[in-house]
Enzyme design. Structure first.
Site, mmCIF file in Angstrom:
data_model
loop_
_atom_site.group_PDB
_atom_site.id
_atom_site.type_symbol
_atom_site.label_atom_id
_atom_site.label_comp_id
_atom_site.label_asym_id
_atom_site.label_seq_id
_atom_site.Cartn_x
_atom_site.Cartn_y
_atom_site.Cartn_z
ATOM 1 C CD GLU A 44 -11.696 -0.693 5.991
ATOM 2 O OE1 GLU A 44 -11.627 -0.657 7.227
ATOM 3 O OE2 GLU A 44 -11.028 -1.499 5.291
ATOM 4 C CB CYS A 174 -11.411 -4.623 5.774
ATOM 5 S SG CYS A 174 -9.769 -4.896 5.023
ATOM 6 C CB SER A 356 23.596 -0.052 -13.599
ATOM 7 O OG SER A 356 22.844 -1.208 -13.250
#
Length: 732
Positions: A44, A174, A356
């Site tokens: 599309e 779609c 971390s």
């Protein structure tokens, strides 16, 4: 026997990059022709890219699309092959999302989209209008320069089909695949045998099966060939279009493309037997009866043959087993490919991640490591585009290129552990071990001196020095001290990202990666402008539970064994002092578990629950475990902190979209960010219902909790009642 060879493709387009997009279109057509296909379907809006958003409102975008189409039709690209090309077109001052069918350098028909996607991440009504005329094809006057170049003044425009001498072909676009009154139904009853679908569908965890089932069902009930094409990659925004182009006939998938890939172009083909469609339809009596008195639709005659007759050298393509990735694979491959597209198109030289040693930042590190593995693997498989991008980004010289993922990671991935007096040796060790396994350039940077300097400045200004709660400080002091640490890390991360390439005599800059997850964003359990504030975040809409499952999977399948230890450690921010009798834990800080947060998130977004309907649903869900009053207190606690912290969503780092309950404020979850956090009307209603339910419960025998088999899980592991079912096609 009428045999027809068809082709579809995954294309990695880039919004508004007309040169790249046209080049990909041409190459996909060339590959389709080389394979012997006579029909090629593209995704599309492939000329512009799907994610242009408000650029679609610009006249330039439409004009450039016509210029690209003219370029395509001026050469021999469409000689002998019917091509479906997606682009925006303006007809009588109205903009439409169109498929242009071209053959032999001529436009046979222009098909505007009739059902627009306008929920979740989609806003097509903002830019386009839906075509509503179903009983006629109108005459569309081509732009003057296009008409002159093609020696063609006009083309049929609207809803209908193309009747060739040996096959009838029509289009869906779609969203039309998922609508109740799909265009293909009337078209099939009018004898159309081949359907094309140009799509712009993005990735979302655990959703591919819905799309595949819809494609299979499209031809299972009406018969026919369904050729589905999709974008694949990051075309400039938060979405990753996950390809998986496929071809189905009479309910069976006969070709399936990859869902995740670094390739710019992937073409797949299938040989289909059209007589099998006629036989299939003829065996269904209800189809015959409905087709016999169906109103006739308009069509365009095309004096060409596309089929070949029976040939012992040509065989119809057999059905294939559809491949689905497990959620852990989706979490690693989707964001990995998205990060690669973002990196190579942004002009950056690599990534920097504050690592971390906790689950979230370690997940991001593992995803970058996986990206490096995919790059090296594709180079080994001969992908010259991936190789060229990797050489440029990694700044290789004298013909060198990546051959080892750890070596490549060392060039393009910096990790930094920014410890304080509140950090533990365990997280420092885990961060270092994971960095070594991935191969990143790792730094261990103590930041206590910076924090101390800021506190001294504050003391000079105010005459006061804040203390942690465990040392006798107030909640305000405690929170302020935590925020200082978090924000210093953000400032230092961006400084290192901009200057470390210079330190190592490299050009460019590094992108800072964030690592907050969807549950923490929903609850607001993050510091505004801390390490969650980055350039992009690959896990920003992935839940904590999914991330922990991913870590267990990645420890084995990505060979990062330290992830097992990281996953087993209790989540902690390490922003407060560690004492013999106190250790900061995330779930204690939040006042709720991550499992509960996922439940709240799904009910709030997917099932559209406000406080009262969420309370009602959870009373059923947690029946026998919690009293209605206890459920009510939990729901009120969640909505209090959700609303207090909603303002943080307005500055949330752009994140890969993966989860249907993401609170991302940009366009997916549009809500106010200033609430009355007391929710007086709603909370009062919850209290009234809880008292009423409690009194009724006391008068009845103890209830029997529902078993998992009794609950409707809707694919989420959570039974839901009363608030309305989720839309199964949303966000496909």
């Amino acid at each position: 026997m009428r045999l027809l060879k068809v082709a579809t493709c995954n294309l990695n387009q880039w919004a508004m990059d007309f040169d790249t997009n046209l080049r990909n279109i041409k190459e996909s057509i060339s590959k389709a022709k080389e394979s012997g296909a006579v029909i090629r379907v593209g995704p599309e809006l492939e000329i512009t890219g799907y994610g242009c958003e408000d650029h679609f409102l610009e006249q330039d975008t439409v004009a450039h699309s016509w210029e690209c189409l003219k370029n395509l039709l001026s050469g021999d690209w469409t000689d002998g092959i019917l091509c479906s090309i997606g682009m925006p077109i303006i007809y009588q001052s109205v903009r439409y999302n169109c498929q242009v069918f071209c053959l032999n350098r001529r436009i046979l028909m222009i098909r505007p989209k009739m059902c627009l996607a306008n929920d979740g991440n989609y806003r097509e009504f903002r830019w386009f209008s839906a075509w509503t005329l179903k009983d006629e094809l109108v005459d569309f006057q081509l732009p003057n320069d296009v008409a002159e170049a093609l020696s063609q003044e006009s083309a049929p425009f609207g809803y209908g089909y193309i009747q060739f001498l040996d096959v009838a072909i029509a289009a869906e676009t779609c969203e039309e695949l998922f609508t109740s009154d799909a265009p293909r139904i009337a078209l099939a009853l009018n004898g159309v045998e081949v359907f094309t679908n140009a799509s712009g569908s993005h990735h979302q965890l655990r959703k591919l099966n819905l799309r595949i089932d819809a494609i299979k069902s499209a031809t299972l009930f009406c018969g026919g060939v369904y050729i589905y094409s999709n974008h694949q990659g990051c075309d400039g925004g938060r979405l990753y279009y996950d390809g998986c182009s496929c071809i189905a006939i009479n309910g069976d998938v006969v070709a399936q493309g990859s869902q995740f890939s670094l390739k710019d172009i992937e073409v797949l083909t299938a040989q289909v037997d059209l007589d099998a469609i006629a036989s299939y339809r003829g065996s269904i009596s209800s189809f015959r009866e409905q087709a016999s008195h169906k109103s006739k639709l308009p069509f365009v005659k095309a004096p060409y043959k596309l089929c070949t007759s029976m040939n012992l050298q040509i065989f119809p393509t057999s059905p294939v087993k559809v491949k689905y990735h497990c959620p852990e694979e989706e979490i690693v491959f989707g964001p990995s490919c998205w990060l690669w597209d973002y990196l190579r198109r942004s002009g950056a030289s690599g990534f920097l991640l504050p690592l971390s040693g906790g689950a979230d930042s370690s997940s991001v590190a593992a995803i970058v490591g996986s990206m490096c593995q995919l790059v090296v693997k594709d180079i080994e498989n001969g992908d010259e585009q991936v190789k060229a991008d990797a050489v440029r980004i990694g700044q290789y010289k004298n013909g060198a290129f990546p051959t080892n993922s750890k070596e490549f990671a060392n060039r393009i991935f910096y990790t930094v552990y920014m410890g304080t007096e509140n950090s533990s040796d365990a997280t420092r060790s885990r961060a270092k071990k994971l960095a070594d396994e991935i191969g990143s350039w790792h730094l261990d940077v103590p930041i206590d001196s910076v924090i101390s300097a800021l506190l001294s400045l504050f003391q000079t200004i105010t005459g006061k020095r804040p203390r942690y709660k465990v040392d006798g400080g107030s909640n305000a002091e405690n929170l302020g001290l935590q925020n200082i640490q978090a924000r210093v890390r953000m400032v230092l991360a961006f400084m290192l990202a901009s200057l470390m390439p210079w330190v190592h005599n490299k050009s460019g800059f590094f992108l800072v990666l964030g690592s907050s997850n969807v549950d923490e964003a929903l609850r607001g359990y993050l510091t505004k402008y801390d390490c969650s504030s980055a350039d992009i975040n690959p896990i920003g809409s992935v839940s904590k539970q999914d991330l922990r499952a991913f870590l267990r999977w990645a420890a084995i399948h990505l060979s990062y064994t330290s992830l097992k230890e990281i996953e087993e450690a209790p989540p902690t921010a390490e922003l407060e002092p560690i004492r013999p009798d106190y250790n900061q834990l995330d779930e204690v800080d939040m006042g709720m578990t991550y499992e509960e947060l996922s439940a709240y998130g799904r009910l709030r977004k997917i099932f559209r629950c406000g406080p009262v309907s969420m309370f009602q649903n959870l009373c059923h869900r947690w029946c026998g475990r919690l009293t209605p009053t206890e459920v009510g207190e939990k729901v009120k606690h969640f909505f209090k902190y959700y609303s207090i912290n909603r303002h943080k969503m307005t500055v949330l780092t752009p994140s890969y979209h993966a989860e249907s309950y993401s609170p991302e404020d940009n366009r997916f979850d549009l809500r106010q960010f200033l609430y009355n956090s007391r929710w007086p009307f709603q909370f009062r209603k919850i209290d009234e219902l809880a008292r009423d339910l409690q009194s009724k419960q006391q008068a009845l025998p103890p209830p029997v909790p529902p078993t998992p088999e009794d609950e409707s899980t809707n694919g989420s592991g959570m039974g839901v009642v009363a608030a309305g079912a989720a839309n199964p096609s949303a966000g496909l």
